[in-house]
Scaffold this motif. Structure first.
Motif, PDB file in Angstrom:
ATOM      1  N   ASP A 100      18.709 -12.432 -26.270  1.00  0.00           N
ATOM      2  CA  ASP A 100      18.600 -12.628 -25.077  1.00  0.00           C
ATOM      3  C   ASP A 100      18.927 -14.482 -24.973  1.00  0.00           C
ATOM      4  O   ASP A 100      19.198 -14.934 -25.921  1.00  0.00           O
ATOM      5  CB  ASP A 100      17.058 -12.638 -24.434  1.00  0.00           C
ATOM      6  CG  ASP A 100      16.122 -13.529 -24.750  1.00  0.00           C
ATOM      7  OD1 ASP A 100      16.216 -14.111 -25.468  1.00  0.00           O
ATOM      8  OD2 ASP A 100      14.955 -13.034 -24.603  1.00  0.00           O
ATOM      9  N   GLU A 101      18.871 -14.876 -23.546  1.00  0.00           N
ATOM     10  CA  GLU A 101      19.132 -16.467 -23.296  1.00  0.00           C
ATOM     11  C   GLU A 101      18.330 -17.260 -24.159  1.00  0.00           C
ATOM     12  O   GLU A 101      18.624 -18.528 -24.737  1.00  0.00           O
ATOM     13  CB  GLU A 101      19.237 -16.830 -22.038  1.00  0.00           C
ATOM     14  CG  GLU A 101      18.074 -16.808 -21.204  1.00  0.00           C
ATOM     15  CD  GLU A 101      17.644 -15.506 -20.821  1.00  0.00           C
ATOM     16  OE1 GLU A 101      16.563 -15.201 -20.160  1.00  0.00           O
ATOM     17  OE2 GLU A 101      18.289 -14.597 -20.948  1.00  0.00           O
ATOM     18  N   THR A 102      17.146 -16.962 -24.566  1.00  0.00           N
ATOM     19  CA  THR A 102      16.214 -17.844 -25.286  1.00  0.00           C
ATOM     20  C   THR A 102      16.293 -17.645 -26.764  1.00  0.00           C
ATOM     21  O   THR A 102      15.627 -18.355 -27.800  1.00  0.00           O
ATOM     22  CB  THR A 102      14.673 -17.668 -24.972  1.00  0.00           C
ATOM     23  OG1 THR A 102      14.388 -16.260 -25.453  1.00  0.00           O
ATOM     24  CG2 THR A 102      14.555 -17.510 -23.460  1.00  0.00           C
ATOM     25  N   GLN A 104      15.565 -14.596 -28.266  1.00  0.00           N
ATOM     26  CA  GLN A 104      14.803 -13.556 -28.904  1.00  0.00           C
ATOM     27  C   GLN A 104      15.523 -12.438 -29.117  1.00  0.00           C
ATOM     28  O   GLN A 104      16.515 -12.107 -28.305  1.00  0.00           O
ATOM     29  CB  GLN A 104      13.472 -13.415 -27.602  1.00  0.00           C
ATOM     30  CG  GLN A 104      12.569 -14.558 -27.346  1.00  0.00           C
ATOM     31  CD  GLN A 104      11.582 -14.644 -28.478  1.00  0.00           C
ATOM     32  OE1 GLN A 104      11.288 -13.677 -29.159  1.00  0.00           O
ATOM     33  NE2 GLN A 104      10.779 -15.478 -28.731  1.00  0.00           N
ATOM     34  N   SER A 231       6.132 -21.172 -29.855  1.00  0.00           N
ATOM     35  CA  SER A 231       6.168 -22.607 -29.968  1.00  0.00           C
ATOM     36  C   SER A 231       4.930 -23.297 -29.983  1.00  0.00           C
ATOM     37  O   SER A 231       4.861 -24.486 -29.866  1.00  0.00           O
ATOM     38  CB  SER A 231       7.064 -22.937 -28.796  1.00  0.00           C
ATOM     39  OG  SER A 231       6.589 -22.456 -27.464  1.00  0.00           O
ATOM     40  N   ASP A 254      17.621 -19.049 -32.987  1.00  0.00           N
ATOM     41  CA  ASP A 254      17.042 -17.926 -32.639  1.00  0.00           C
ATOM     42  C   ASP A 254      15.704 -17.622 -33.320  1.00  0.00           C
ATOM     43  O   ASP A 254      15.476 -18.685 -34.056  1.00  0.00           O
ATOM     44  CB  ASP A 254      18.025 -16.702 -32.744  1.00  0.00           C
ATOM     45  CG  ASP A 254      18.428 -16.571 -34.191  1.00  0.00           C
ATOM     46  OD1 ASP A 254      17.712 -16.538 -35.249  1.00  0.00           O
ATOM     47  OD2 ASP A 254      19.514 -16.377 -34.558  1.00  0.00           O
ATOM     48  N   THR A 255      15.064 -16.871 -32.972  1.00  0.00           N
ATOM     49  CA  THR A 255      13.810 -16.629 -33.747  1.00  0.00           C
ATOM     50  C   THR A 255      13.867 -15.559 -34.662  1.00  0.00           C
ATOM     51  O   THR A 255      12.687 -15.102 -35.189  1.00  0.00           O
ATOM     52  CB  THR A 255      12.749 -16.409 -32.719  1.00  0.00           C
ATOM     53  OG1 THR A 255      12.925 -15.130 -31.900  1.00  0.00           O
ATOM     54  CG2 THR A 255      12.494 -17.336 -31.457  1.00  0.00           C
TER      55      THR A 255
END
Length: 329
Positions: A100-102, A104, A231, A254-255
């Motif tokens: 997604d945009e974050t 994730q 975070s 990314d995560t």
């Protein structure tokens, strides 16, 4: 590759997963291009541990297919000892990830009858933990059958000689959360260290806060419980004594693999401090705090680059906040 001789290493037991990311720039009309990277929670943890400098053995069932070759190359190139892994006839596990945009990732898994879940009692009995102070496992290999129950039995025997660390890494698309809830008390009875994410907590104990959850899992047997909070850092609880450690600020690519890198940083630091090999006797909250702060730096560095690409110990050591993180290592 690093061989485990003196008792200072960590053994990781679990799966490899081929992480396929959509690559729109490479796709033509009517096509979907995928960029495949080697992943899987336990494999990511083993890679991060070895890159940090901890002698690391990885026990896996590696397919003979193209993905299996990809996994072997990544692990070996990172310095992981694969001498205890099994060459398996079944296919590798594939996960298609959409970001997604974050940054994730949401996954679709192709995992039925894959090599990772087919451990036999004889295969596990043939593994060695010589030179190992900690056996880390979890994720899908510990929950999916038929191998999951056999790994549990293996942990029960191995914990006579090593510290046991478990990361449930809940994957509700593949396994109902109720199955994890049913097995978790057994895992806590086997584990000295339980590391999980805030998302895992929400699936395992809906509506329960992190501190209450820690007390629940302490009562079931886990001495050290660490819940990563993205975070916001991490909450660590040692027999009910708690500390919250902040996460370094970072520009997130990314995560993917962040939690696995955190686990590696935690185990690496606890190994260096001499606390692994038993039931965490002598472990202080101060040492837990230091280990979690170091782990947060490792996770932050992983988030700053695409994919599960954890840092090497000699890289400007552990950006961001390089001087701070290096001082912890």
């Amino acid at each position: 590759m690093a061989r485990l001789e003196s008792p200072s290493g960590v053994t990781v037991l679990g799966e490899c997963v081929a992480d396929a990311f959509t690559a729109p720039a490479l796709s033509g009309p009517g096509e979907l291009a995928l960029r495949v990277l080697p992943g899987g929670g336990p494999a990511n943890t083993a890679v991060a541990l070895a890159r940090l400098g901890t002698p690391t053995r990885f026990l896996a069932r590696l397919s003979h297919d193209a993905f299996g070759t990809l996994f072997r190359n990544r692990l070996s190139d990172s310095g992981v000892d694969l001498s205890g892994s099994v060459t398996a006839p079944e296919p590798s596990t594939l996960a298609v990830a959409a970001l997604d945009e974050t940054g994730q990732a949401a996954y679709t898994f192709y995992a039925d009858s894959a090599a990772d879940w087919q451990w036999t009692a004889d295969e596990l009995a043939g593994t060695s933990h010589d030179g190992t102070v900690c056996l880390h496992t979890g994720s899908l290999a510990l929950i999916r059958q038929p191998g999951g129950s056999r790994i549990e039995d293996h942990l029960a025997k191995a914990r006579e000689h090593v510290t046991v660390s478990i990361d449930p890494n809940v994957r509700p698309l593949l396994v109902p959360p109720s199955a994890y809830r049913e097995r978790l008390p057994r895992w806590c009875a086997l584990a000295d260290i339980l590391r999980l994410s805030e998302d895992d907590l929400g699936l395992l104990l809906p509506g329960v806060g992190p501190e209450e959850a820690c007390d629940t899992w302490h009562a079931a047997g886990a001495r050290l419980v660490v819940i990563t909070l993205g975070s916001r850092g991490a909450l660590a609880s040692l027999d009910g004594l708690r500390v919250t450690v902040p996460a370094p600020a970072v520009d997130v690519a990314d995560t993917v693999g962040a939690g696995d890198s955190f686990t590696a940083g935690l185990l690496h630091r606890l190994t260096a401090l001499g606390h692994l090999g038993g039931r965490l006797e002598g472990l202080s909250l101060e040492d837990v705090t230091q280990a979690c702060a170091f782990a947060a730096c490792v996770a932050a560095q992983t988030c700053s680059v695409p994919g599960a690409n954890p840092p090497w110990a000699d890289e400007a050591a552990l950006k961001p906040r390089a001087s701070y993180c290096a001082s912890l290592g």
